[in-house]
Design a protein around this motif. Structure first.
Motif, PDB file in Angstrom:
ATOM      1  N   ARG A   9       0.827  -1.207   0.000  1.00  0.00           N
ATOM      2  CA  ARG A   9       0.000   0.000   0.000  1.00  0.00           C
ATOM      3  C   ARG A   9       0.862   1.258   0.000  1.00  0.00           C
ATOM      4  N   ASN A  31      -6.266  -9.038 -19.864  1.00  0.00           N
ATOM      5  CA  ASN A  31      -5.679  -7.705 -19.938  1.00  0.00           C
ATOM      6  C   ASN A  31      -5.307  -7.184 -18.560  1.00  0.00           C
ATOM      7  N   PHE A  33      -3.180  -3.692 -16.606  1.00  0.00           N
ATOM      8  CA  PHE A  33      -2.798  -2.302 -16.843  1.00  0.00           C
ATOM      9  C   PHE A  33      -2.075  -1.740 -15.622  1.00  0.00           C
ATOM     10  N   TYR A  35      -1.401   2.173 -14.121  1.00  0.00           N
ATOM     11  CA  TYR A  35      -1.658   3.605 -14.200  1.00  0.00           C
ATOM     12  C   TYR A  35      -0.910   4.296 -13.059  1.00  0.00           C
ATOM     13  N   GLN A  37      -1.656   7.940 -10.787  1.00  0.00           N
ATOM     14  CA  GLN A  37      -2.684   8.943 -10.556  1.00  0.00           C
ATOM     15  C   GLN A  37      -2.090  10.074  -9.743  1.00  0.00           C
ATOM     16  N   LEU A  43      -5.889   9.811 -14.057  1.00  0.00           N
ATOM     17  CA  LEU A  43      -5.284   8.501 -14.289  1.00  0.00           C
ATOM     18  C   LEU A  43      -4.580   8.486 -15.633  1.00  0.00           C
ATOM     19  N   LEU A  45      -2.131   6.155 -18.257  1.00  0.00           N
ATOM     20  CA  LEU A  45      -1.737   4.792 -18.554  1.00  0.00           C
ATOM     21  C   LEU A  45      -0.236   4.701 -18.800  1.00  0.00           C
ATOM     22  N   PHE A  48       0.390  -1.566 -20.615  1.00  0.00           N
ATOM     23  CA  PHE A  48      -0.633  -2.583 -20.501  1.00  0.00           C
ATOM     24  C   PHE A  48      -0.156  -3.872 -21.162  1.00  0.00           C
ATOM     25  N   LEU A  90      -1.758   2.526  -9.672  1.00  0.00           N
ATOM     26  CA  LEU A  90      -2.934   1.652  -9.682  1.00  0.00           C
ATOM     27  C   LEU A  90      -2.790   0.591 -10.756  1.00  0.00           C
ATOM     28  N   ILE A 103     -14.797  -3.742 -18.731  1.00  0.00           N
ATOM     29  CA  ILE A 103     -14.752  -3.067 -17.445  1.00  0.00           C
ATOM     30  C   ILE A 103     -13.392  -3.271 -16.795  1.00  0.00           C
ATOM     31  N   GLN A 104     -12.894  -2.228 -16.174  1.00  0.00           N
ATOM     32  CA  GLN A 104     -11.616  -2.298 -15.469  1.00  0.00           C
ATOM     33  C   GLN A 104     -11.855  -2.546 -13.979  1.00  0.00           C
ATOM     34  N   PHE A 106      -9.869  -2.483 -10.388  1.00  0.00           N
ATOM     35  CA  PHE A 106      -8.649  -1.875  -9.871  1.00  0.00           C
ATOM     36  C   PHE A 106      -8.204  -2.518  -8.563  1.00  0.00           C
ATOM     37  N   GLY A 107      -6.902  -2.522  -8.368  1.00  0.00           N
ATOM     38  CA  GLY A 107      -6.345  -2.839  -7.068  1.00  0.00           C
ATOM     39  C   GLY A 107      -6.451  -1.636  -6.144  1.00  0.00           C
ATOM     40  N   ALA A 108      -6.031  -1.814  -4.913  1.00  0.00           N
ATOM     41  CA  ALA A 108      -6.160  -0.767  -3.893  1.00  0.00           C
ATOM     42  C   ALA A 108      -5.160   0.365  -4.081  1.00  0.00           C
TER      43      ALA A 108
END
Lengths: 115, 112
Positions: A9, A31, A33, A35, A37, A43, A45, A48, A90, A103-104, A106-108
């Motif tokens: 984290r 897929n 990715f 990113y 932020q 966000l 990219l 990927f 991310l 749809i994407q 996301f991780g935390a």
């Protein structure tokens, strides 16, 4: 539920260090990715991947590389960390479908500070 | 570079009101459009996707798409303080791509 797990984290690294950010997804998505932020920039990219060992540059790949040796794992590598790489990172995954419903998930996120 | 534009806000609405969030995009070939919600300190999560002109409703949320004018909007009816978040518009790149371009997000504040 889809789960995308990022290994850390929070990370604090020194300028010039090699940094690995790990991401694992458990839904067999093709897929993946990476990113970053940043406030006011949204966000963006970085890289990927649409298959194992396949990778494509995103919009801001400079200073980064990636590795995808297994379908579920996508790693982001900062070869020589710099202070301008301090950011929230991310990871996301998405299934290979008709692109209209891609749809994407996301991780935390990993908040990286480079000092 | 594909552009997805959102007003950064904050958009402040009273509880119970309709919140209207807008997004414009530059590439006419884009086919898929998404709204994500991001609470402070959390990661984005999907609210809705839309790919046909017109309205799509899901509970208190309605997405509207107008491809001729190149805008997509999100309406939140009966806004609640728990809707306070940043809303990200995402547009898939043209040609059936699965790669999204994200807007910078609109901050929504719903006050009691």
């Amino acid at each position: 539920d889809v789960k995308v797990t990022q290994s850390s984290r929070y990370l604090v690294k020194r300028t010039g260090e090699k940094v690995f950010l790990e991401c694992v997804q458990d839904m067999d998505h093709e897929n993946m990715f990476w990113y970053r932020q940043d406030p006011g920039l949204g966000l963006r990219l970085i890289y990927f991947s649409y298959d194992v060992k396949m990778k494509e540059k995103g919009d801001i790949p400079e200073g980064y590389s990636v590795s995808r040796e297994k379908k579920e794992r996508f790693s982001l590598i900062l070869e020589s960390a710099s202070t301008n790489q301090t950011s929230m990172y991310l990871c996301a995954s998405s299934p290979f479908e008709d692109g209209r419903r891609n749809i994407q998930y996301f991780g935390a996120g990993t908040r990286l500070s480079v000092l | 570079q594909k552009e997805v534009e959102q007003n950064s806000g904050p958009l402040s609405v009273p509880e119970g009101a309709i919140a209207s969030l807008n997004c414009t995009y530059s590439d006419r070939g884009s086919q898929s459009f998404f709204w994500y919600r991001q609470y402070s300190g959390k990661s984005p999560e999907l609210i809705m996707f839309i790919y046909s002109n017109g309205d799509k409703e899901d509970g208190r949320f309605t997405a509207q798409l107008n491809k001729a004018s190149q805008y997509v909007s999100l309406l939140i009816r009966d806004s609640q303080p728990s809707d306070s978040a940043t809303y990200l518009c995402a547009v898939n790149r043209p040609g059936g791509s699965y790669i999204p371009t994200f807007g910078r997000g609109t901050s929504l504040i719903v006050h009691p």
